[in-house]
Design a protein around this motif. Structure first.
Motif, mmCIF file in Angstrom:
data_model
loop_
_atom_site.group_PDB
_atom_site.id
_atom_site.type_symbol
_atom_site.label_atom_id
_atom_site.label_comp_id
_atom_site.label_asym_id
_atom_site.label_seq_id
_atom_site.Cartn_x
_atom_site.Cartn_y
_atom_site.Cartn_z
ATOM 1 N N ILE A 168 0.842 -1.186 0.000
ATOM 2 C CA ILE A 168 0.000 0.000 0.000
ATOM 3 C C ILE A 168 0.882 1.242 0.000
ATOM 4 C CG2 ILE A 168 -1.954 -1.093 1.161
ATOM 5 C CD1 ILE A 168 -1.071 0.274 3.762
ATOM 6 N N SER A 169 0.312 2.324 -0.508
ATOM 7 C CA SER A 169 0.987 3.621 -0.468
ATOM 8 C C SER A 169 0.078 4.634 0.211
ATOM 9 C CB SER A 169 1.318 4.122 -1.882
ATOM 10 O OG SER A 169 2.279 3.310 -2.513
ATOM 11 N N PHE A 170 0.571 5.222 1.281
ATOM 12 C CA PHE A 170 -0.105 6.387 1.835
ATOM 13 C C PHE A 170 0.313 7.597 0.984
ATOM 14 C CE2 PHE A 170 -0.224 3.657 5.651
ATOM 15 C CZ PHE A 170 -1.584 3.742 5.925
ATOM 16 N N THR A 171 -0.676 8.228 0.373
ATOM 17 C CA THR A 171 -0.400 9.350 -0.534
ATOM 18 C C THR A 171 -1.250 10.538 -0.095
ATOM 19 O OG1 THR A 171 -2.060 8.450 -2.066
ATOM 20 C CG2 THR A 171 0.262 7.936 -2.515
ATOM 21 N N GLU A 172 -0.855 11.116 1.037
ATOM 22 C CA GLU A 172 -1.635 12.226 1.575
ATOM 23 C C GLU A 172 -1.509 13.466 0.685
ATOM 24 O OE1 GLU A 172 -4.326 13.496 2.762
ATOM 25 O OE2 GLU A 172 -3.946 11.947 4.260
ATOM 26 N N HIS A 223 4.806 -8.049 7.263
ATOM 27 C CA HIS A 223 3.457 -8.434 6.847
ATOM 28 C C HIS A 223 2.992 -7.752 5.560
ATOM 29 C CE1 HIS A 223 3.094 -10.238 10.827
ATOM 30 N NE2 HIS A 223 3.539 -9.104 11.335
ATOM 31 N N ILE A 224 3.453 -6.542 5.307
ATOM 32 C CA ILE A 224 2.976 -5.777 4.156
ATOM 33 C C ILE A 224 3.989 -4.679 3.838
ATOM 34 C CG2 ILE A 224 1.626 -4.192 5.615
ATOM 35 C CD1 ILE A 224 -0.485 -4.111 3.364
ATOM 36 N N LYS A 225 4.160 -4.385 2.563
ATOM 37 C CA LYS A 225 5.022 -3.283 2.165
ATOM 38 C C LYS A 225 4.233 -1.983 2.238
ATOM 39 C CE LYS A 225 7.994 -1.476 -1.486
ATOM 40 N NZ LYS A 225 8.468 -1.621 -2.884
ATOM 41 N N ILE A 226 4.748 -1.024 2.976
ATOM 42 C CA ILE A 226 4.077 0.265 3.164
ATOM 43 C C ILE A 226 4.966 1.363 2.594
ATOM 44 C CG2 ILE A 226 3.152 1.914 4.829
ATOM 45 C CD1 ILE A 226 2.764 -0.500 6.739
ATOM 46 N N ASN A 227 4.444 2.111 1.643
ATOM 47 C CA ASN A 227 5.187 3.203 1.026
ATOM 48 C C ASN A 227 4.762 4.549 1.603
ATOM 49 O OD1 ASN A 227 6.548 1.510 -0.952
ATOM 50 N ND2 ASN A 227 4.559 1.352 -1.971
ATOM 51 N N CYS A 228 5.748 5.386 1.802
ATOM 52 C CA CYS A 228 5.500 6.766 2.230
ATOM 53 C C CYS A 228 5.361 7.628 0.981
ATOM 54 C CB CYS A 228 6.648 7.256 3.102
ATOM 55 S SG CYS A 228 6.481 8.983 3.607
ATOM 56 N N GLY A 229 4.209 8.214 0.777
ATOM 57 C CA GLY A 229 3.991 8.981 -0.446
ATOM 58 C C GLY A 229 3.188 10.245 -0.223
ATOM 59 N N LEU A 230 2.979 10.959 -1.321
ATOM 60 C CA LEU A 230 2.159 12.168 -1.325
ATOM 61 C C LEU A 230 1.361 12.222 -2.618
ATOM 62 C CD1 LEU A 230 4.683 14.888 -0.050
ATOM 63 C CD2 LEU A 230 2.683 14.037 1.212
ATOM 64 N N GLU A 231 0.198 12.835 -2.552
ATOM 65 C CA GLU A 231 -0.534 13.231 -3.750
ATOM 66 C C GLU A 231 -0.271 14.724 -3.929
ATOM 67 O OE1 GLU A 231 -4.949 13.103 -5.870
ATOM 68 O OE2 GLU A 231 -4.781 12.677 -3.724
ATOM 69 N N VAL A 232 0.468 15.039 -4.979
ATOM 70 C CA VAL A 232 0.922 16.410 -5.218
ATOM 71 C C VAL A 232 0.003 17.075 -6.237
ATOM 72 C CG1 VAL A 232 2.850 17.826 -6.018
ATOM 73 C CG2 VAL A 232 3.295 15.723 -4.707
#
Length: 267
Positions: free
Chosen positions: A35-39, A80-89
């Protein structure tokens, strides 16, 4: 590999306060492996949010806390899961220099990112196209017709793809048919195939990805993915990578729309 590449967080000013842990636990339950968190990134320096609530993006002073909280959850769940640090720019026409400066400063801390268009520029300023049906209707009046507004959106998307935003420019273009969010109230006969074809060719040429976004399926005035199947077929024919995105702003929206979407290939 099942991936959700577009998830918001408790840092979203127009979302919920569902925790990172709740998002991750639910994603694991749903079978996601990545998953990617893309705040929503802070809006460009000098740009004034024109939405009535002025809650389109994070504040700049929240960024490091956001990165820190994601690093904690990454460490906790790395087995358990790959977590990506992201942004929606946000790409905002006329603020390319400021966006590039922001990405130059913070891009090295990102694992993933999306470039999206929400704001459109006109002679008197900027409007957030997807804020509400009422604002969209006001924009139709400003631009003269629904078709003119759609065309402006696709023209701005093309500018976002071609813009020089530096080496950390996001390589995935967000919800490319967001203009259809209120299509049941503001219908148009045109599919804007020329504009879509030009956009997809530019995405292909740049080697970018498409955000295959399920949020539109849950919108009562849309009820289809961003983009719909006929555009997805064109993207697949061009071998453009598709990355599913729930665009979840609360935990219960994870996996939204996925049952209505074509089998996708992720990069």
């Amino acid at each position: 590999m099942l991936k959700d590449g577009h998830i918001h967080s408790p840092y979203c000013p127009h979302g919920t306060k569902d925790s990172f842990k709740e998002y991750v636990e639910k994603a694991i339950t749903l079978g996601f492996k990545e998953i990617s968190f893309t705040e929503h990134a802070p809006l460009p320096s000098g740009f004034i949010d024109t939405t009535p609530t002025q809650d389109s993006g994070m504040q700049m002073d929240e960024l490091q806390s956001y990165f820190h909280d994601i690093s904690i959850i990454q460490n906790e769940y790395h087995r358990h899961i790959k977590i990506n640090c992201g942004l929606e720019v946000d790409y905002i026409e006329g603020y390319e220099v400021e966006i590039k400066d922001f990405l130059t400063s913070f891009g090295p801390q990102l694992d993933d990112a999306i470039l999206s268009v929400h704001f459109l520029k006109h002679d008197n300023g900027y409007d957030c196209m997807d804020y509400s049906p009422e604002v969209f209707g006001q924009m139709v009046t400003i631009y003269g017709s629904i078709d003119a507004l759609y065309k402006k959106y696709y023209d701005t998307l093309l500018k976002s793809v071609n813009a020089d935003l530096g080496p950390f420019k996001p390589k995935r273009i967000g919800h490319i048919t967001l203009a259809q969010k209120f299509k049941k109230r503001f219908p148009t006969e045109s599919r804007f195939e020329l504009e879509v074809d030009n956009l997809l060719l530019a995405i292909k040429e740049k080697g970018y990805q498409l955000d295959y976004n399920g949020a539109g399926c849950a919108k009562p005035l849309c009820r289809e993915p961003y983009p719909p199947l006929w555009i997805i077929k064109k993207a697949i024919a061009l071998d453009i990578p598709l990355v599913y995105g729930s665009d979840a702003h609360q935990v219960k929206e994870l996996a939204q729309g996925i049952d209505q979407m074509e089998i996708i290939k992720t990069s």
